[in-house]
Scaffold this motif. Structure first.
Motif, mmCIF file in Angstrom:
data_model
loop_
_atom_site.group_PDB
_atom_site.id
_atom_site.type_symbol
_atom_site.label_atom_id
_atom_site.label_comp_id
_atom_site.label_asym_id
_atom_site.label_seq_id
_atom_site.Cartn_x
_atom_site.Cartn_y
_atom_site.Cartn_z
ATOM 1 N N PHE A 168 -23.588 -61.468 16.883
ATOM 2 C CA PHE A 168 -24.755 -60.639 17.262
ATOM 3 C C PHE A 168 -24.120 -59.336 18.175
ATOM 4 C CE2 PHE A 168 -24.386 -63.903 20.631
ATOM 5 C CZ PHE A 168 -24.305 -63.235 21.590
ATOM 6 N N VAL A 228 -32.927 -60.399 16.649
ATOM 7 C CA VAL A 228 -32.744 -61.831 16.495
ATOM 8 C C VAL A 228 -33.755 -62.715 16.378
ATOM 9 C CG1 VAL A 228 -30.397 -61.641 17.299
ATOM 10 C CG2 VAL A 228 -32.015 -62.557 19.106
ATOM 11 N N MET A 241 -35.200 -66.736 17.431
ATOM 12 C CA MET A 241 -34.878 -68.050 18.319
ATOM 13 C C MET A 241 -35.356 -69.093 17.503
ATOM 14 S SD MET A 241 -32.858 -66.338 20.375
ATOM 15 C CE MET A 241 -32.591 -67.422 21.696
ATOM 16 N N PHE A 267 -27.907 -68.904 24.813
ATOM 17 C CA PHE A 267 -28.432 -67.907 24.040
ATOM 18 C C PHE A 267 -27.824 -68.194 22.629
ATOM 19 C CE2 PHE A 267 -27.760 -64.055 21.314
ATOM 20 C CZ PHE A 267 -29.062 -63.623 21.014
ATOM 21 N N GLU A 268 -26.359 -68.591 22.422
ATOM 22 C CA GLU A 268 -25.789 -68.783 21.081
ATOM 23 C C GLU A 268 -26.287 -70.151 20.482
ATOM 24 O OE1 GLU A 268 -21.561 -68.409 21.821
ATOM 25 O OE2 GLU A 268 -21.585 -66.435 21.960
ATOM 26 N N LEU A 276 -29.990 -69.521 19.325
ATOM 27 C CA LEU A 276 -30.154 -68.430 18.230
ATOM 28 C C LEU A 276 -30.096 -69.029 16.679
ATOM 29 C CD1 LEU A 276 -29.890 -65.349 17.421
ATOM 30 C CD2 LEU A 276 -27.275 -65.681 17.341
#
Length: 69
Positions: free
Chosen positions: A6, A12, A14, A52-53, A56
């Motif tokens: 990203f 994105v 979630m 976050f990763e 995602l």
């Protein structure tokens, strides 16, 4: 496990939706922490990159930023 690539300005999705009902977020800052802004209510949140990763789901829209020559 494959890491999703990203970038700054990407929109994105979630895994869980925001309380306002939108599930699309724009990446507005990257580093050890990632700041994302809700595209519905424009609330921004800063979360650690690893979290976050993990949260995602997919990249909806890639930013078309070209490096300046």
């Amino acid at each position: 496990m494959e890491r999703k690539q990203f970038g700054l300005g990407d929109v994105v999705q979630m895994k869980k939706p925001h309380p306002c009902g939108t599930n699309a977020w724009k990446v507005i800052r990257m580093g050890m922490d990632v700041r994302i802004k809700c595209t519905g209510c424009e609330h921004s949140v800063m979360i650690p990159r690893l979290e976050f990763e993990r949260k995602l789901k997919k990249i909806l829209i890639r930013s078309e930023e070209e490096p300046e020559s």
